[in-house]
Design an enzyme around this catalytic site. Structure first.
Site, PDB file in Angstrom:
ATOM      1  N   ASP A   1      60.774  82.960  28.086  1.00 54.64           N
ATOM      2  CA  ASP A   1      59.737  82.572  27.119  1.00 54.64           C
ATOM      3  C   ASP A   1      60.244  81.396  26.577  1.00 54.64           C
ATOM      4  OD1 ASP A   1      61.341  83.361  25.070  1.00 54.64           O
ATOM      5  OD2 ASP A   1      60.640  85.493  24.736  1.00 54.64           O
TER       6      ASP A   1
ATOM      7  N   HIS B   1      63.917  82.273  24.829  1.00 48.67           N
ATOM      8  CA  HIS B   1      65.052  83.210  25.365  1.00 48.67           C
ATOM      9  C   HIS B   1      65.130  82.926  26.850  1.00 48.67           C
ATOM     10  CE1 HIS B   1      63.246  85.638  22.024  1.00 48.67           C
ATOM     11  NE2 HIS B   1      64.470  85.625  21.665  1.00 48.67           N
TER      12      HIS B   1
ATOM     13  N   SER C   1      68.274  88.470  18.843  1.00 52.82           N
ATOM     14  CA  SER C   1      67.333  88.736  19.977  1.00 52.82           C
ATOM     15  C   SER C   1      68.217  88.621  21.392  1.00 52.82           C
ATOM     16  CB  SER C   1      66.086  88.198  20.171  1.00 52.82           C
ATOM     17  OG  SER C   1      66.055  86.840  19.874  1.00 52.82           O
TER      18      SER C   1
END
Length: 356
Positions: free
Chosen positions: A331, A334, A43
């Site tokens: 978040d 990340h 991600s």
């Protein structure tokens, strides 16, 4: 002496922020023989490959992407650009590296950079299974397809040259530990932590050898961040301190990846395989946030910043911060765009200088 030290710190902040502004504007870049930046991973470097997938690991909705031009949520797990976008631009290429599965792009766009990364994946196939993400072997299959399409576009000789001179960025492993080994019983019942690290290192070895066989020569193997200092892990510790068990695991695995990079660089003729240290620059930010212009390194900007990620980070959460540049994390897992830039800038000044 104290005033001198403070002055020095202020100058560092000014220089860093100025560099951030300049790179955002596309001013700073290096002259190099890097026709493309090609990305594999999870991600942190996914730019939207998960968008069409039936997975919970998605972010193609606001407030993700709110600080990108146009405020569009592209599938980047960030409020703005990500580390590979900054690296691409620093090498003199485009400022956004597109996702291979994004149908709004074609091979003409991918010719100078592409990411095959998928949020939620790992070195271990079982890690991808948990999130219904793209497993690493499938990312390799997409790369093979990309090579065929590139040869059709550029011609065989020019495509081979692009593949050889491109820089390959690999960013994997976080989910193998956070989601798989420490989060689920299967792997931890069958492997000790050291055994699992060796298992993953073996997969990394085979993966890089396969990339080399397919033509890659300039390869960056990225390490792990301080896993125990991610907001989602700090939430579980009294006083929201970093979880040292997770940090120790990250440092131990990093040492194995660093040794692997050195070994392969010596074994794979004509290649340069470098280890890109993420841990120490992120830890420096966490330990000295004001030096980098951050006000909060414990929580993410989105929501309460303690556990929100993917669908839990949504536009209707009234707690989401107004200025993400004051937060190291976007978040609960990340980095914010600003921390992505700091990581990229550090890589350009250290490991990636081998490819300039």
């Amino acid at each position: 002496m104290r005033n001198s030290a403070l002055s020095s710190h202020h100058q560092i902040i000014i220089n860093l922020l100025s560099c951030f502004i300049f790179l955002q504007a596309g001013i700073i870049h290096v002259e190099s023989k890097v026709p493309a930046v090609i990305v594999f991973g999870a991600s942190m470097v996914d730019a939207g490959n998960n968008n069409p997938l039936p997975t919970i690991s998605k972010c193609n909705f606001s407030p993700y992407g709110r600080d990108l031009e146009g405020g569009k949520a592209t599938g980047r797990f960030s409020n703005g650009r990500i580390v590979t976008d900054f690296i691409s631009q620093a090498f003199g290429n485009k400022p956004l590296v597109p996702a291979y599965l994004d149908s709004s792009y074609g091979i003409e766009d991918f010719a100078t950079g592409v990411t095959f990364a998928s949020g939620g994946t790992g070195f271990d196939n079982k890690t991808a299974d948990v999130s219904s993400a793209i497993p690493l072997w499938k990312e390799v299959e997409y790369f093979k397809d990309y090579k065929i399409r590139l040869a059709t576009l550029l011609g065989k000789k020019a495509a081979i040259k692009t593949i050889k001179e491109a820089v390959y960025i690999i960013s994997l492993g976080t989910n193998d530990f956070l989601i798989n080994y420490f989060g689920l019983p299967d792997r931890s019942l069958h492997f000790t932590l050291k055994e699992y690290e060796n298992f993953l290192t073996g997969i990394a070895n085979n993966f890089i050898v396969e990339l080399y066989r397919l033509g890659a020569r300039k390869i960056s193997l990225g390490g792990l961040p301080p896993l125990g200092c991610l907001p989602i892990k700090r939430t579980l510790v009294a006083g929201h301190a970093c979880n040292e068990e997770f940090n120790t695991a990250a440092k131990s695995f990093d040492m194995k990846l660093k040794s692997l990079a050195a070994k392969l660089s010596g074994e794979l003729q004509g290649s340069k395989v470098v280890f890109s240290d993420i841990y120490h620059i992120v830890m420096d930010v966490i330990q000295k946030p004001s030096l980098y212009g951050f006000e909060n390194v414990k929580n993410g900007c989105c929501g309460s910043g303690r556990f929100e990620v993917s669908y839990l980070c949504h536009r209707w959460n009234p707690l989401t911060c107004k200025d993400a540049s004051k937060y190291a994390f976007w978040d609960a897992v990340h980095p914010s765009e600003k921390l992505h830039f700091i990581i990229a800038n550090n890589m350009m000044k250290t490991s990636l200088t081998e490819f300039v």
